[in-house]
Scaffold this motif. Structure first.
Motif, PDB file in Angstrom:
ATOM      1  N   GLU A  63       0.827  -1.203   0.000  1.00 44.55           N
ATOM      2  CA  GLU A  63       0.000   0.000   0.000  1.00 44.55           C
ATOM      3  C   GLU A  63       0.865   1.258   0.000  1.00 44.55           C
ATOM      4  OE1 GLU A  63      -3.541   2.136   2.675  1.00 44.55           O
ATOM      5  OE2 GLU A  63      -2.779   0.139   3.212  1.00 44.55           O
ATOM      6  N   THR A  64       1.970   1.220   0.754  1.00 40.39           N
ATOM      7  CA  THR A  64       2.887   2.357   0.764  1.00 40.39           C
ATOM      8  C   THR A  64       3.477   2.577  -0.614  1.00 40.39           C
ATOM      9  OG1 THR A  64       3.424   1.916   3.077  1.00 40.39           O
ATOM     10  CG2 THR A  64       4.948   3.317   1.853  1.00 40.39           C
ATOM     11  N   VAL A  70       8.790   5.421  -7.772  1.00 41.85           N
ATOM     12  CA  VAL A  70       9.477   5.837  -8.997  1.00 41.85           C
ATOM     13  C   VAL A  70       8.658   5.357 -10.201  1.00 41.85           C
ATOM     14  CG1 VAL A  70      11.580   5.589 -10.377  1.00 41.85           C
ATOM     15  CG2 VAL A  70      11.727   5.737  -7.874  1.00 41.85           C
ATOM     16  N   PRO A  71       8.391   6.218 -11.180  1.00 42.32           N
ATOM     17  CA  PRO A  71       7.588   5.787 -12.333  1.00 42.32           C
ATOM     18  C   PRO A  71       8.163   4.538 -13.007  1.00 42.32           C
ATOM     19  CG  PRO A  71       7.884   8.157 -12.355  1.00 42.32           C
ATOM     20  CD  PRO A  71       8.751   7.639 -11.249  1.00 42.32           C
ATOM     21  N   GLY A  72       7.285   3.570 -13.238  1.00 46.50           N
ATOM     22  CA  GLY A  72       7.688   2.326 -13.881  1.00 46.50           C
ATOM     23  C   GLY A  72       8.250   1.278 -12.963  1.00 46.50           C
ATOM     24  N   ALA A  73       8.452   1.619 -11.691  1.00 50.22           N
ATOM     25  CA  ALA A  73       9.073   0.675 -10.760  1.00 50.22           C
ATOM     26  C   ALA A  73       8.090  -0.416 -10.352  1.00 50.22           C
ATOM     27  CB  ALA A  73       9.576   1.410  -9.521  1.00 50.22           C
ATOM     28  N   VAL A  74       8.599  -1.653 -10.268  1.00 51.65           N
ATOM     29  CA  VAL A  74       7.793  -2.773  -9.797  1.00 51.65           C
ATOM     30  C   VAL A  74       8.098  -3.007  -8.320  1.00 51.65           C
ATOM     31  CG1 VAL A  74       7.701  -3.816 -12.080  1.00 51.65           C
ATOM     32  CG2 VAL A  74       9.528  -4.484 -10.509  1.00 51.65           C
ATOM     33  N   PHE A  75       7.248  -3.760  -7.667  1.00 52.10           N
ATOM     34  CA  PHE A  75       7.329  -3.987  -6.218  1.00 52.10           C
ATOM     35  C   PHE A  75       7.898  -5.365  -5.924  1.00 52.10           C
ATOM     36  CE2 PHE A  75       5.535  -5.920  -2.423  1.00 52.10           C
ATOM     37  CZ  PHE A  75       5.648  -4.937  -1.451  1.00 52.10           C
ATOM     38  N   ALA A 168       4.848   8.210  -9.252  1.00 51.77           N
ATOM     39  CA  ALA A 168       3.699   7.486  -9.797  1.00 51.77           C
ATOM     40  C   ALA A 168       2.937   6.808  -8.675  1.00 51.77           C
ATOM     41  CB  ALA A 168       4.166   6.456 -10.814  1.00 51.77           C
ATOM     42  N   THR A 169       1.668   6.533  -8.915  1.00 48.80           N
ATOM     43  CA  THR A 169       0.837   5.825  -7.946  1.00 48.80           C
ATOM     44  C   THR A 169       0.307   4.550  -8.577  1.00 48.80           C
ATOM     45  OG1 THR A 169      -1.101   7.097  -8.637  1.00 48.80           O
ATOM     46  CG2 THR A 169       0.164   7.945  -6.760  1.00 48.80           C
ATOM     47  N   GLY A 170      -0.311   3.709  -7.746  1.00 48.71           N
ATOM     48  CA  GLY A 170      -0.820   2.441  -8.248  1.00 48.71           C
ATOM     49  C   GLY A 170       0.281   1.407  -8.360  1.00 48.71           C
ATOM     50  N   SER A 171      -0.022   0.312  -9.044  1.00 45.69           N
ATOM     51  CA  SER A 171       0.936  -0.779  -9.201  1.00 45.69           C
ATOM     52  C   SER A 171       1.379  -0.908 -10.649  1.00 45.69           C
ATOM     53  CB  SER A 171       0.325  -2.110  -8.750  1.00 45.69           C
ATOM     54  OG  SER A 171       0.167  -2.143  -7.351  1.00 45.69           O
TER      55      SER A 171
END
Length: 317
Positions: A63-64, A70-75, A168-171
């Motif tokens: 959620e954080t 960072v735009p385009g970053a994956v988790f 960026a926001t979201g996943s």
């Protein structure tokens, strides 16, 4: 005459073939720096081969990440995604089986040719401690043959401190690929390697834990007996980290800390801690930042060593 002309043409062709300069092999681009700045990442953010991975500890922290990254970053969640495993004897911090590593890296879209930037996450978390998770992933990626890897020094905090850097926001859903790797030699030490180093007094043994644990005054639950391995020196990983737990102090200060610990320039070493996480930060400092070529990470660390009553433990000095 026709025969002579044919011979001359053939000789001319041979001359052209042998006189022509060989085609130059495509030059490999220089390796990226091990620690990069927000400005560097911003300039390379749209490189085709770049994969940005935000490193958190648990999936519950997604959620954080979704609130801003960072735009385009994956988790990735260091613990929840299974980057490490615990042995049957209760020793944490070990590499998982190869098929598990392949699945994780392939699921993130990583190939051996990828350029990876790890971003220590944790904006808004009280104790992120994601730099040592990022250095552990840096070590694991290199050990699996992915050598173009960097860490964003200062992590999310550093990125957001620059007003020009978008958030960026979201996943972001990774584009999965097939990854088939193997653990390369020259990265991991086992318990036999450490015992041999203790007896021969080389490579150097470097304890990455806080001084109180090195000196045997305290211990964590993962460790059976307090103290350290005989002959080890102490380079506390937390002393080379930024206060926010998302980065490393300047290079010249890192080298000063290394020298103060009694580690000679270029010395071969085996680094350890309780369970390999903190030790990966020392490994990163010695090998990637200070340029020591022969540094191994003892992934079993004190959690494994102290489970063997025949192996000595002393109070560090």
């Amino acid at each position: 005459m026709k025969a002579i002309a044919g011979i001359l043409r053939a000789l001319a062709l041979v001359f052209v073939v042998f006189a022509a300069p060989p085609l130059l092999a495509k030059a490999e681009p220089p390796p990226p720096p091990p620690l990069v700045t927000p400005a560097w990442l911003s300039a390379h953010l749209h490189d085709k081969s770049l994969i940005v991975i935000e490193v958190y500890l648990l999936d519950q922290q997604r959620e954080t990440y979704e609130k801003g990254h960072v735009p385009g970053a994956v988790f990735t969640g260091f613990f929840s995604d299974g980057w490490i495993r615990t042995s049957g004897e209760g020793v944490p911090g070990l590499l998982p089986p190869q098929d598990k590593i392949d699945a994780i890296l392939g699921g993130l879209g990583v190939t051996p040719d990828s350029e990876v930037v790890l971003v220590p996450g944790g904006v808004g978390l009280s104790h992120p401690n994601t730099f040592d998770a990022s250095t552990w992933l840096f070590w694991a990626l290199n050990a699996e043959g992915v050598h173009r890897v960097s860490i964003l020094n200062g992590g999310d905090d550093a990125w957001r401190a620059q007003e020009a850097d978008a958030v960026a926001t979201g996943s972001v859903k990774p584009v999965a690929v097939a990854f088939s790797g193997r653990l390369l030699p020259g990265y991991e030490a086992n318990i036999a390697d450490v015992e041999a180093a203790m007896k021969a007094h080389e490579p150097m043994l470097v304890d990455s834990r806080p001084p109180e644990q090195f000196q045997g005054k305290t211990k964590t639950a993962a460790v059976v007996r307090a103290g350290t391995i005989p002959g080890a020196v102490n380079l506390p990983a937390q002393e080379i980290m930024l206060p926010n737990g998302q980065g490393m102090i300047p290079e010249d200060q890192v080298k000063q800390r290394i020298a103060a610990a009694g580690i000679q320039p270029g010395a071969a070493a085996i680094v350890f801690c309780n369970n390999s996480y903190l030790a990966s930060s020392d490994w990163f400092a010695l090998r990637a930042v200070a340029g020591h070529e022969k540094v191994l990470l003892y992934s079993g660390s004190m959690a494994e060593w102290t489970r063997h009553p025949d192996l000595p433990v002393v109070n560090g000095r």
